[in-house]
Design a protein around this motif. Sequence first.
Motif, PDB file in Angstrom:
ATOM      1  N   ASP A   1      45.391  20.416  -3.883  1.00  0.00           N
ATOM      2  CA  ASP A   1      46.554  19.986  -4.647  1.00  0.00           C
ATOM      3  C   ASP A   1      47.011  21.117  -5.569  1.00  0.00           C
ATOM      4  N   ARG A   2      48.310  21.227  -5.737  1.00  0.00           N
ATOM      5  CA  ARG A   2      48.899  22.373  -6.427  1.00  0.00           C
ATOM      6  C   ARG A   2      49.573  21.920  -7.723  1.00  0.00           C
ATOM      7  N   MET A   3      49.129  22.480  -8.844  1.00  0.00           N
ATOM      8  CA  MET A   3      49.787  22.193 -10.113  1.00  0.00           C
ATOM      9  C   MET A   3      51.149  22.889 -10.133  1.00  0.00           C
ATOM     10  N   LYS A   4      52.189  22.094 -10.076  1.00  0.00           N
ATOM     11  CA  LYS A   4      53.534  22.660 -10.099  1.00  0.00           C
ATOM     12  C   LYS A   4      53.986  22.916 -11.530  1.00  0.00           C
ATOM     13  N   PHE A   5      53.773  21.949 -12.411  1.00  0.00           N
ATOM     14  CA  PHE A   5      54.038  22.138 -13.830  1.00  0.00           C
ATOM     15  C   PHE A   5      52.739  21.869 -14.580  1.00  0.00           C
ATOM     16  N   ARG A   6      52.407  22.735 -15.534  1.00  0.00           N
ATOM     17  CA  ARG A   6      51.283  22.452 -16.426  1.00  0.00           C
ATOM     18  C   ARG A   6      51.629  22.914 -17.836  1.00  0.00           C
ATOM     19  N   LEU A   7      50.880  22.392 -18.792  1.00  0.00           N
ATOM     20  CA  LEU A   7      51.268  22.532 -20.196  1.00  0.00           C
ATOM     21  C   LEU A   7      51.285  23.977 -20.667  1.00  0.00           C
ATOM     22  N   ALA A   8      50.425  24.823 -20.115  1.00  0.00           N
ATOM     23  CA  ALA A   8      50.453  26.226 -20.529  1.00  0.00           C
ATOM     24  C   ALA A   8      51.841  26.824 -20.309  1.00  0.00           C
ATOM     25  N   GLU A   9      52.482  26.474 -19.205  1.00  0.00           N
ATOM     26  CA  GLU A   9      53.832  26.992 -18.977  1.00  0.00           C
ATOM     27  C   GLU A   9      54.812  26.377 -19.952  1.00  0.00           C
ATOM     28  N   THR A  10      54.622  25.129 -20.320  1.00  0.00           N
ATOM     29  CA  THR A  10      55.524  24.517 -21.300  1.00  0.00           C
ATOM     30  C   THR A  10      55.521  25.320 -22.594  1.00  0.00           C
ATOM     31  N   TYR A  11      54.330  25.741 -23.032  1.00  0.00           N
ATOM     32  CA  TYR A  11      54.250  26.583 -24.232  1.00  0.00           C
ATOM     33  C   TYR A  11      55.000  27.906 -24.031  1.00  0.00           C
ATOM     34  N   LEU A  12      54.913  28.470 -22.833  1.00  0.00           N
ATOM     35  CA  LEU A  12      55.594  29.744 -22.593  1.00  0.00           C
ATOM     36  C   LEU A  12      57.104  29.557 -22.489  1.00  0.00           C
ATOM     37  N   LEU A  13      57.548  28.413 -21.986  1.00  0.00           N
ATOM     38  CA  LEU A  13      58.977  28.102 -22.032  1.00  0.00           C
ATOM     39  C   LEU A  13      59.434  27.943 -23.479  1.00  0.00           C
ATOM     40  N   LEU A  14      58.595  27.314 -24.303  1.00  0.00           N
ATOM     41  CA  LEU A  14      58.926  27.177 -25.724  1.00  0.00           C
ATOM     42  C   LEU A  14      59.055  28.548 -26.385  1.00  0.00           C
ATOM     43  N   ALA A  15      58.142  29.454 -26.071  1.00  0.00           N
ATOM     44  CA  ALA A  15      58.222  30.806 -26.621  1.00  0.00           C
ATOM     45  C   ALA A  15      59.524  31.491 -26.208  1.00  0.00           C
ATOM     46  N   GLU A  16      59.927  31.285 -24.962  1.00  0.00           N
ATOM     47  CA  GLU A  16      61.184  31.868 -24.472  1.00  0.00           C
ATOM     48  C   GLU A  16      62.373  31.297 -25.246  1.00  0.00           C
ATOM     49  N   ALA A  17      62.312  30.004 -25.552  1.00  0.00           N
ATOM     50  CA  ALA A  17      63.386  29.391 -26.333  1.00  0.00           C
ATOM     51  C   ALA A  17      63.450  29.977 -27.741  1.00  0.00           C
ATOM     52  N   TYR A  18      62.292  30.243 -28.340  1.00  0.00           N
ATOM     53  CA  TYR A  18      62.280  30.845 -29.673  1.00  0.00           C
ATOM     54  C   TYR A  18      62.792  32.286 -29.640  1.00  0.00           C
ATOM     55  N   LEU A  19      62.429  33.042 -28.617  1.00  0.00           N
ATOM     56  CA  LEU A  19      62.968  34.408 -28.504  1.00  0.00           C
ATOM     57  C   LEU A  19      64.486  34.375 -28.375  1.00  0.00           C
TER      58      LEU A  19
END
Length: 547
Positions: free
Chosen positions: A427-445
């Motif tokens: 089974d393949r993790m398509k979305f996981r919370l670590a990426e959510t944090y990195l998307l949040l960082a991108e939003a702050y940048l």
Amino acid sequence: MKNIIKASLALITLISLGGCEKFLEEDLKTELAPSNTYTSTYGFEVGSAGLYALTRSEYNTYGEGGAFIHNGAAPYEALQAATDIADVINSDASLMAFANLTLRPTERFVGTYWNWAYSVISSANLMLVYSEQNTNWDSPTDKVRFQAEARFFRAYAYRTLVYLYGDVPYVETILYNFQLNFTRTPKAEVIAHMVDDLKFAVEHLPENPDQVKDGKLTKWAASHLLSEIYLLQGDYPAAEKAALAVINSKYYNLMKTRFGVNKDKPGDVFSDMFLENNQNRLTSGNRESIWVLQFQFNVVGGGTNSDDWTRRAWIPNYSSINGFVLADTLGGRGIAQLVPMKWWVGTARTNADGNVLGIFDAGDIRNSNYNIKRDWYYNNSGDASLFGKRAPITEQTWFTTKTLFPAITKFFYGRVENLSLTGSYKDRMKFRLAETYLLLAEAYLGQNDPQKAADAVNEVRDRAGATLVSAAEMDMDYLLDERIRELVGEESRRFTLVRTKKYVDRVKLHNPAIADKVKEEYALWPIPQGIRDANRDAPFPQNPGYD
């Protein structure tokens, strides 16, 4: 449940064979026609399972038992080629034009992704139209729940289309007449429709991930994707809000202690996430997974030998070296379609011997031998002269024969009953919370707040045991490096570079094979030639650079 999956695969195959519109002209008499399937909650369960199957087939290759047929290498590999992470050397011919920037509108995978995405959209639209006609629901919330799933998948498919092709026709209903006069909808307009679909999905998908079956969508998966699409749109405050909704939901957390099938064996918590049977929340306790694609071995509706060739792509062809035999502990059968670049993966865990350290801190567990295998030992007990000795990684084994190099173990997969399996039945993790944090960082940048961006990234780095980043160090290049450390091979790297507008810069900096060839126009793929040829009644301009 097995009957639902079997029926859904038959229905979705039927829908997909006809494309977006011509299929709908036929007078359907089959038992699984939409008009007599979408007549109850059970029928919509069938259609829903088919949408999940069709979505998973993005990683499919030859179509064995799947809902979509690609052929050649896995198309997913083309989204890693010609970026800043992987060399594509002596690989499948279907990848070389992507890697060498000699792409033409007739290239197979150019059409593959277009056809796959519009098949998903067609199937989602079908469910949406029939959901408005049906009155036979088991529960008053069934209608909006299925509509939310359909709208999520429609947005997910358009995500691929706008990343790869830019302006594309936006279709939101069944096309009953064969159409030869499509026009290209501006990308910004398509993205706005995607946002609307995902906001609806956030509102109407289930909230509690502990109350849905493995692999089924929740509002948090929709919110995670919505954050990314807001970033693509350039609405950074909205992207921040969507990412924080997931993070603050209290349903998810970064995994920081050992868990799952091998928790009492050597390893670390990062490697635990990628072991077979450790992806799903309910069965393994993995609270980091937000959406997991189901490819489980020997299960009706799970994977096939043609599904998810990620293992073949990233694992060296070690078994062709004298002294090696295929082994599940070495990842099974790999053929190294994608070879990690030395600038980021490094050649050693430390630089004491003068080797390249790569982009990892010495203490970063993502750089441990449990996660990047650099120490290879001959394992053929029939060859006494080599057995147990360390096999050297050389420039030739890495970049010429592709038989041995530092390998990303998150893609290891092997089963002793059939070590030649090509598919990764994991089974393949398509979305996981670590990426959510990195998307949040991108939003702050995007909002010029490097301190908050650093704080978000440090949530991920702290779990990895890595040195925390300061606000002074935090910029988009650092974030893109962090996405490699955390998400290499999981993300579609081309999408990330296009979204962050760093495609050309990063390729010039890190991919010397095409550094002097890459141009901004290559951030998009060409429109498939067959689509333009068929659209006889209206102009359908080609993307710049491909005329």
